[in-house]
Design an enzyme around this catalytic site. Structure first.
Site, mmCIF file in Angstrom:
data_model
loop_
_atom_site.group_PDB
_atom_site.id
_atom_site.type_symbol
_atom_site.label_atom_id
_atom_site.label_comp_id
_atom_site.label_asym_id
_atom_site.label_seq_id
_atom_site.Cartn_x
_atom_site.Cartn_y
_atom_site.Cartn_z
ATOM 1 N N GLU A 228 0.779 -1.254 -0.003
ATOM 2 C CA GLU A 228 -0.035 -0.074 0.068
ATOM 3 C C GLU A 228 0.933 1.245 0.114
ATOM 4 O O GLU A 228 1.453 1.445 0.865
ATOM 5 C CB GLU A 228 -0.835 -0.059 1.287
ATOM 6 C CG GLU A 228 -1.963 0.977 1.015
ATOM 7 C CD GLU A 228 -1.766 2.284 1.955
ATOM 8 O OE1 GLU A 228 -1.481 3.277 1.056
ATOM 9 O OE2 GLU A 228 -2.036 2.267 3.133
ATOM 10 N N LEU A 229 0.892 1.876 -1.149
ATOM 11 C CA LEU A 229 1.958 2.927 -1.448
ATOM 12 C C LEU A 229 1.232 4.383 -1.429
ATOM 13 O O LEU A 229 0.346 4.539 -0.996
ATOM 14 C CB LEU A 229 2.728 2.661 -2.591
ATOM 15 C CG LEU A 229 3.279 1.186 -2.989
ATOM 16 C CD1 LEU A 229 4.007 1.084 -4.038
ATOM 17 C CD2 LEU A 229 4.123 1.081 -1.444
ATOM 18 N N CYS A 262 -1.749 8.725 3.034
ATOM 19 C CA CYS A 262 -1.912 8.245 1.667
ATOM 20 C C CYS A 262 -3.310 8.532 0.867
ATOM 21 O O CYS A 262 -3.194 8.890 -0.247
ATOM 22 C CB CYS A 262 -1.493 6.930 1.557
ATOM 23 S SG CYS A 262 -2.601 5.944 2.629
ATOM 24 N N GLU A 360 2.608 13.646 -5.443
ATOM 25 C CA GLU A 360 2.121 13.491 -4.023
ATOM 26 C C GLU A 360 2.696 14.490 -2.978
ATOM 27 O O GLU A 360 3.923 14.487 -2.953
ATOM 28 C CB GLU A 360 2.163 12.248 -3.656
ATOM 29 C CG GLU A 360 1.679 11.982 -2.058
ATOM 30 C CD GLU A 360 1.592 10.489 -1.532
ATOM 31 O OE1 GLU A 360 0.744 10.473 -0.661
ATOM 32 O OE2 GLU A 360 2.577 9.914 -1.830
#
Length: 455
Positions: A228-229, A262, A360
């Site tokens: 899970e990035l 995230c 991001e």
């Protein structure tokens, strides 16, 4: 190299830990290897009882655990309390539902009896991040332990006290010694762990480079991983939406965990017809946010977790400005005291062809984009390497269908901010990772899905 716990609000070193040496790591792997054959034979009722007791400990001592989180990584204390409560929720969820999630599934074939059986794999390595230092671990540990696996935690090096507290909680709850162990080690030692035969699989929540490194190490050993990035989640608002409600949610979604999430909304994609109104309301909300000591109950925004994160975020803001972006508020670190504080920031007018428009931003920075219609909104939402979550706001059913179908993400939330829920699978696509956590899909990631045929 020592592992240090440092208060990001003051720069004070709270505690220093010596990382495990090779013999200490070997001893913990040996213990995991010894405990697994017996632990896998424990009953669901025993595991459920222990997991419910962990939930009870979390609830009873949430003030202490929340304080540890806030002091180590800077999240507002009230948010840390909520995180501990959510950890108790996921423990109770899997304590109740894991037995049915892992029950044999009969399949009608030409055999006398054929079925699918779910069995544990062994020691699972969890490489976890600092931003939700309790939740990220418990959403792995609860299903993994209920499935009969044992856990090895390599937590982020800036939250060692959280890592040790979690191990202690699970041991006090009744899980056998060695069923869940914290490894105070550096990132450089992860590849060696993956090469050890006693480690059967791994999960990682973190950055793209960290995920790629773990996946490469696991791939050499033919071991499964769940990643899970990062995410550059879009927040789309179309003309039919309730704009005032959307702005409130947008502020919460961007500032969640001091902007270090995230699944935080990061790119705000607003229909031109309502963009002026949305921008003004969002600016008012950002200006009203209170920045300061995260232990204080009236604080909305605490510090970023480390000085490196602060510097990296500011470099991105400068890059956005150099690319043509306009800062409406914020835009530079707060320098009137100690700590890693960055103010709520809004940037508009970033050209879509600039690479920075796809990146991001891991901090309290909102990128605001204007689009003519839903077609352009969906195109821009998908114009990023990431695909974790998306939030979209509309009261038009046709638009809702298009958004849920056409947005490339692991989750799409309509008229709500993106969040994780134990009842729903969580994970991303593209460079946001693969595999799922939570729900029935999450507990099935680290089991042997065994076909049994009897004739």
């Amino acid at each position: 190299m020592a592992i240090a716990s440092i208060n990001p609000a003051t720069g004070e070193t709270l505690k220093i830990f010596e990382p495990l040496n090779d013999s200490e790591i070997a001893a913990k792997l040996d213990l995991a290897g010894r405990v697994f054959p017996n632990y896998r034979k424990t009953s669901f009722s025993e595991r459920s009882q222990w997991l419910k007791q962990a939930a009870t400990i979390l609830q009873q001592e949430k003030a202490d655990f929340a304080k540890t989180m806030t002091l180590e990584m800077g999240k507002p204390y009230k948010a840390a309390i909520a995180e501990v409560e959510k950890c108790a929720l996921v423990c109770n969820y899997y304590a109740e539902y894991a037995p049915s999630f892992l029950a044999d599934v009969d399949v009608k074939t030409d055999a006398s009896h054929s079925f699918v059986r779910y069995q544990p794999l062994g020691a699972i390595l969890a490489v976890m991040p600092w931003n939700f230092p309790f939740w990220q671990v418990f959403r792995f540990a609860a299903p993994a332990l209920m499935a009969g696996n044992v856990g090895l935690l390599k937590h982020a090096s800036n939250v060692p006290q959280c890592a040790l507290a979690i191990e202690d909680i699970l041991h006090r709850a009744g899980f056998p010694q060695g069923a869940f162990q914290t490894l105070l080690i550096g990132a450089a030692q992860v590849a060696d762990l993956m090469a050890d035969d006693r480690v059967k699989a791994a999960t990682l929540t973190g950055s793209e480079p960290a995920g790629a490194s773990l996946a490469a190490a696991a791939g050499k050993q033919l071991k499964k991983t769940v990643l899970e990035l990062g995410g550059s989640d879009p927040f789309i608002v179309l003309p039919s939406a309730d704009i005032e409600t959307a702005v409130v949610a947008a502020t919460t979604a961007r500032m969640l965990n001091n902007g270090q999430s995230c699944i935080a909304a990061k790119r705000f994609i607003i229909a031109e017809a309502i963009a002026d109104k949305f921008e003004k309301l969002l600016l008012d909300k950002f200006l009203a946010l209170k920045v300061g000591d995260p232990m204080q109950p009236d604080i909305d925004l605490g510090p970023l977790a480390t000085s490196d994160i602060l510097q990296d975020l500011h470099q991105q803001v400068q890059s956005a400005v150099n690319s043509g972006g306009k800062v409406l508020t914020g835009g530079k670190p707060l320098s009137d005291g100690p700590g890693n504080f960055y103010p709520p920031t809004i940037i508009t007018d970033i050209p879509l062809d600039k690479p920075i428009a796809q990146e991001e931003f891991f901090g309290p920075v909102a990128l605001l984009f204007r689009v003519p219609d839903i077609d352009a909104a969906i195109e821009l939402a998908n114009a990023t390497p990431f695909g974790l979550g998306a939030s979209a706001w509309t009261t038009n059913n046709q638009e809702c269908d298009r958004l849920t179908t056409e947005i490339e993400a692991g989750a799409v939330f309509i008229n709500s901010m993106v969040k994780s829920d134990p009842r729903l699978p969580f994970g991303g696509i593209k460079r946001s990772g693969y595999g799922r956590e939570l729900s029935i899909q999450g507990i099935h990631e680290f089991v042997n899905v065994k076909t049994v045929w009897v004739k």
